[in-house]
Motif scaffolding. Structure first.
Motif, PDB file in Angstrom:
ATOM      1  N   ALA A  83     129.328 -52.074 -23.419  1.00 52.09           N
ATOM      2  CA  ALA A  83     128.270 -51.658 -22.497  1.00 52.09           C
ATOM      3  C   ALA A  83     128.734 -51.759 -21.052  1.00 52.09           C
ATOM      4  O   ALA A  83     128.399 -50.913 -20.212  1.00 52.09           O
ATOM      5  CB  ALA A  83     127.014 -52.510 -22.719  1.00 52.09           C
ATOM      6  N   SER A  84     129.523 -52.786 -20.741  1.00 51.44           N
ATOM      7  CA  SER A  84     130.058 -52.937 -19.387  1.00 51.44           C
ATOM      8  C   SER A  84     131.004 -51.793 -19.050  1.00 51.44           C
ATOM      9  O   SER A  84     131.019 -51.298 -17.914  1.00 51.44           O
ATOM     10  CB  SER A  84     130.785 -54.276 -19.252  1.00 51.44           C
ATOM     11  OG  SER A  84     129.894 -55.362 -19.443  1.00 51.44           O
ATOM     12  N   ALA A  85     131.803 -51.358 -20.027  1.00 54.86           N
ATOM     13  CA  ALA A  85     132.711 -50.229 -19.795  1.00 54.86           C
ATOM     14  C   ALA A  85     131.920 -48.956 -19.470  1.00 54.86           C
ATOM     15  O   ALA A  85     132.290 -48.199 -18.559  1.00 54.86           O
ATOM     16  CB  ALA A  85     133.600 -50.008 -21.015  1.00 54.86           C
ATOM     17  N   ILE A  86     130.828 -48.723 -20.194  1.00 55.21           N
ATOM     18  CA  ILE A  86     129.980 -47.559 -19.907  1.00 55.21           C
ATOM     19  C   ILE A  86     129.367 -47.691 -18.517  1.00 55.21           C
ATOM     20  O   ILE A  86     129.271 -46.707 -17.769  1.00 55.21           O
ATOM     21  CB  ILE A  86     128.879 -47.417 -20.971  1.00 55.21           C
ATOM     22  CG1 ILE A  86     129.479 -47.355 -22.370  1.00 55.21           C
ATOM     23  CG2 ILE A  86     128.046 -46.165 -20.716  1.00 55.21           C
ATOM     24  CD1 ILE A  86     128.449 -47.415 -23.487  1.00 55.21           C
ATOM     25  N   SER A  87     128.975 -48.909 -18.142  1.00 54.55           N
ATOM     26  CA  SER A  87     128.399 -49.139 -16.819  1.00 54.55           C
ATOM     27  C   SER A  87     129.410 -48.838 -15.721  1.00 54.55           C
ATOM     28  O   SER A  87     129.046 -48.285 -14.667  1.00 54.55           O
ATOM     29  CB  SER A  87     127.922 -50.596 -16.699  1.00 54.55           C
ATOM     30  OG  SER A  87     126.934 -50.890 -17.666  1.00 54.55           O
ATOM     31  N   VAL A  88     130.665 -49.196 -15.938  1.00 57.16           N
ATOM     32  CA  VAL A  88     131.703 -48.913 -14.944  1.00 57.16           C
ATOM     33  C   VAL A  88     131.882 -47.402 -14.784  1.00 57.16           C
ATOM     34  O   VAL A  88     132.030 -46.898 -13.659  1.00 57.16           O
ATOM     35  CB  VAL A  88     133.031 -49.574 -15.356  1.00 57.16           C
ATOM     36  CG1 VAL A  88     134.169 -49.112 -14.449  1.00 57.16           C
ATOM     37  CG2 VAL A  88     132.901 -51.094 -15.292  1.00 57.16           C
ATOM     38  N   VAL A  89     131.853 -46.663 -15.892  1.00 53.92           N
ATOM     39  CA  VAL A  89     131.950 -45.204 -15.825  1.00 53.92           C
ATOM     40  C   VAL A  89     130.774 -44.637 -15.032  1.00 53.92           C
ATOM     41  O   VAL A  89     130.952 -43.764 -14.170  1.00 53.92           O
ATOM     42  CB  VAL A  89     131.985 -44.597 -17.243  1.00 53.92           C
ATOM     43  CG1 VAL A  89     131.896 -43.073 -17.177  1.00 53.92           C
ATOM     44  CG2 VAL A  89     133.254 -45.023 -17.970  1.00 53.92           C
ATOM     45  N   LEU A  90     129.584 -45.144 -15.293  1.00 56.52           N
ATOM     46  CA  LEU A  90     128.399 -44.693 -14.562  1.00 56.52           C
ATOM     47  C   LEU A  90     128.522 -45.014 -13.074  1.00 56.52           C
ATOM     48  O   LEU A  90     128.166 -44.199 -12.215  1.00 56.52           O
ATOM     49  CB  LEU A  90     127.150 -45.356 -15.144  1.00 56.52           C
ATOM     50  CG  LEU A  90     125.806 -44.990 -14.496  1.00 56.52           C
ATOM     51  CD1 LEU A  90     125.545 -43.498 -14.613  1.00 56.52           C
ATOM     52  CD2 LEU A  90     124.674 -45.781 -15.149  1.00 56.52           C
ATOM     53  N   LEU A  91     129.036 -46.197 -12.753  1.00 57.30           N
ATOM     54  CA  LEU A  91     129.240 -46.589 -11.354  1.00 57.30           C
ATOM     55  C   LEU A  91     130.226 -45.652 -10.666  1.00 57.30           C
ATOM     56  O   LEU A  91     130.003 -45.239  -9.515  1.00 57.30           O
ATOM     57  CB  LEU A  91     129.739 -48.029 -11.285  1.00 57.30           C
ATOM     58  CG  LEU A  91     130.043 -48.587  -9.890  1.00 57.30           C
ATOM     59  CD1 LEU A  91     128.772 -48.639  -9.051  1.00 57.30           C
ATOM     60  CD2 LEU A  91     130.665 -49.974  -9.994  1.00 57.30           C
ATOM     61  N   LEU A  92     131.305 -45.290 -11.348  1.00 61.25           N
ATOM     62  CA  LEU A  92     132.299 -44.384 -10.768  1.00 61.25           C
ATOM     63  C   LEU A  92     131.717 -42.994 -10.546  1.00 61.25           C
ATOM     64  O   LEU A  92     131.985 -42.357  -9.520  1.00 61.25           O
ATOM     65  CB  LEU A  92     133.526 -44.299 -11.684  1.00 61.25           C
ATOM     66  CG  LEU A  92     134.385 -45.564 -11.761  1.00 61.25           C
ATOM     67  CD1 LEU A  92     135.506 -45.369 -12.792  1.00 61.25           C
ATOM     68  CD2 LEU A  92     134.979 -45.896 -10.402  1.00 61.25           C
ATOM     69  N   VAL A  93     130.915 -42.513 -11.492  1.00 59.59           N
ATOM     70  CA  VAL A  93     130.267 -41.207 -11.326  1.00 59.59           C
ATOM     71  C   VAL A  93     129.350 -41.229 -10.109  1.00 59.59           C
ATOM     72  O   VAL A  93     129.344 -40.299  -9.285  1.00 59.59           O
ATOM     73  CB  VAL A  93     129.482 -40.831 -12.596  1.00 59.59           C
ATOM     74  CG1 VAL A  93     128.626 -39.587 -12.352  1.00 59.59           C
ATOM     75  CG2 VAL A  93     130.430 -40.594 -13.764  1.00 59.59           C
ATOM     76  N   CYS A  94     128.569 -42.290  -9.986  1.00 55.62           N
ATOM     77  CA  CYS A  94     127.660 -42.433  -8.846  1.00 55.62           C
ATOM     78  C   CYS A  94     128.440 -42.460  -7.532  1.00 55.62           C
ATOM     79  O   CYS A  94     128.057 -41.824  -6.548  1.00 55.62           O
ATOM     80  CB  CYS A  94     126.829 -43.698  -9.012  1.00 55.62           C
ATOM     81  SG  CYS A  94     125.533 -43.912  -7.760  1.00 55.62           S
ATOM     82  N   TYR A  95     129.550 -43.190  -7.515  1.00 57.72           N
ATOM     83  CA  TYR A  95     130.361 -43.291  -6.304  1.00 57.72           C
ATOM     84  C   TYR A  95     130.961 -41.939  -5.927  1.00 57.72           C
ATOM     85  O   TYR A  95     130.921 -41.537  -4.754  1.00 57.72           O
ATOM     86  CB  TYR A  95     131.473 -44.318  -6.522  1.00 57.72           C
ATOM     87  CG  TYR A  95     132.475 -44.375  -5.393  1.00 57.72           C
ATOM     88  CD1 TYR A  95     132.166 -45.000  -4.187  1.00 57.72           C
ATOM     89  CD2 TYR A  95     133.739 -43.782  -5.536  1.00 57.72           C
ATOM     90  CE1 TYR A  95     133.092 -45.028  -3.147  1.00 57.72           C
ATOM     91  CE2 TYR A  95     134.658 -43.819  -4.505  1.00 57.72           C
ATOM     92  CZ  TYR A  95     134.329 -44.442  -3.316  1.00 57.72           C
ATOM     93  OH  TYR A  95     135.235 -44.464  -2.290  1.00 57.72           O
ATOM     94  N   LEU A  96     131.513 -41.223  -6.905  1.00 60.71           N
ATOM     95  CA  LEU A  96     132.142 -39.933  -6.622  1.00 60.71           C
ATOM     96  C   LEU A  96     131.125 -38.920  -6.109  1.00 60.71           C
ATOM     97  O   LEU A  96     131.397 -38.182  -5.148  1.00 60.71           O
ATOM     98  CB  LEU A  96     132.830 -39.400  -7.880  1.00 60.71           C
ATOM     99  CG  LEU A  96     134.066 -40.185  -8.346  1.00 60.71           C
ATOM    100  CD1 LEU A  96     134.584 -39.625  -9.670  1.00 60.71           C
ATOM    101  CD2 LEU A  96     135.167 -40.133  -7.289  1.00 60.71           C
ATOM    102  N   LEU A  97     129.948 -38.888  -6.722  1.00 61.44           N
ATOM    103  CA  LEU A  97     128.910 -37.964  -6.255  1.00 61.44           C
ATOM    104  C   LEU A  97     128.442 -38.332  -4.856  1.00 61.44           C
ATOM    105  O   LEU A  97     128.169 -37.454  -4.029  1.00 61.44           O
ATOM    106  CB  LEU A  97     127.735 -37.964  -7.241  1.00 61.44           C
ATOM    107  CG  LEU A  97     127.998 -37.314  -8.602  1.00 61.44           C
ATOM    108  CD1 LEU A  97     126.792 -37.481  -9.505  1.00 61.44           C
ATOM    109  CD2 LEU A  97     128.333 -35.838  -8.438  1.00 61.44           C
TER     110      LEU A  97
END
Length: 301
Positions: A273-287
């Motif tokens: 779940a933490s790995a998925i959260s990191v992916v979500l954080l990166l998507v948010c940052y890039l956008l």
């Protein structure tokens, strides 16, 4: 003068900002670092985390069929409609409200902003009355009355309709702090700029918006865009609240947040779940970086 001496010289200033940095460290930086580190482990909330390296990310992008077949397409569709459409609606509603007298403006702004203050469960209850899957639901009652359907439809339990309902509800509730920022930006545009624009040949309200309003409120536009990104990426709970289950029926409303909740709080695979959260954080940052580039003042502006 050394760094230590410089800090000591301004010690009182550091004392004033210390509470902010302490809260930032405790509630933002530490959780982010912990989440990133847990993303490289297997952790079931009972045993001590076991280091697995990139295995969680490899499984996420190569073996997680639910993520690849449902979560990613659903998240893309949801973000494509709720993000841009909600952003455009927020701008034009703010622009229309800005044209009203002060008293009416305050009332309409409050009415548009109020849904974003509503707790998710309360908001869901309001909309479930509309989409209830029997004759008491407003939409079913209307469709049955006019002979458009023969039996009530289970809108929030049907995989063909759940995502559409989620999009409608989310756009309705998306007029949050970003909407207020846009409204404030429009109201703070110098009125003499419009007069100068008319002298220079601007002949319509649409031209005023494009050539004067938007360029003069880019900071508010960027803030509203970032808030729209954050709202869209964290809105996955609406699907589970409407359908009453996680995972949602046939994974039709499964978004990134739902996938994190599924693995983190149902399966207790907290490392994954933490790995998925990191992916979500990166998507948010890039956008956020993309919108920051689009709306940041350019040289010469």
């Amino acid at each position: 003068m050394g760094l230590a001496a410089e800090i000591w010289k301004y010690r009182l200033s550091y004392l004033f900002i210390a509470p902010f940095y302490a809260m930032f460290l405790l509630f933002i930086l530490v959780p982010i670092v912990a989440g990133v580190l847990l993303g490289f482990t297997y952790f079931n909330a009972i045993q001590f985390p076991t280091w697995v390296g990139w295995m969680n990310y490899q499984n996420l992008f190569s073996q997680d069929i639910i993520f690849l077949q449902h979560v990613v397409p659903n998240s893309f569709k949801f973000a494509l409609f709720v993000g841009p459409l909600g952003y455009v609606c927020a701008f034009f509603l703010a622009w229309l409200i800005a044209q009203l007298p002060n008293v009416l403006r305050t009332g309409y702004a409050l009415a548009i902003y109020a849904p974003s203050l509503t707790a998710g469960i309360a908001m869901t209850v309001v909309w479930q009355v509309m989409f209830t899957g029997d004759r008491t639901g407003y939409l079913n009652s209307f469709l049955l009355k006019w002979g458009l359907i023969e039996k009530p439809m289970l809108f929030v339990q049907n995989k063909d309709y759940l995502m559409d309902v989620m999009i409608v509800v989310s756009i309705w509730a998306s007029m949050g702090i970003g909407f207020l920022a846009i409204l404030a930006g429009i109201l703070n545009v110098d009125k003499t700029m419009y007069e100068a624009g008319r002298i220079d040949g601007i002949s319509s309200r649409l031209q005023e918006i494009w050539y004067i309003t938007v360029p003069l409120m880019k900071p508010q536009m960027m803030f509203a865009a970032i808030m729209s990104i954050v709202y869209t990426l964290k809105s996955g709970a609406i699907g589970t609240q409407l359908s009453g289950s996680n995972p949602t029926p046939n994974y039709a409303g499964q978004l990134m947040i739902n996938h994190i909740d599924d693995y983190g709080f149902i399966r207790y695979e907290l490392g994954y779940a933490s790995a998925i959260s990191v992916v979500l954080l990166l998507v948010c940052y890039l956008l956020s970086r993309v919108f920051g580039y689009l709306f940041s003042p350019k040289e010469g502006e």
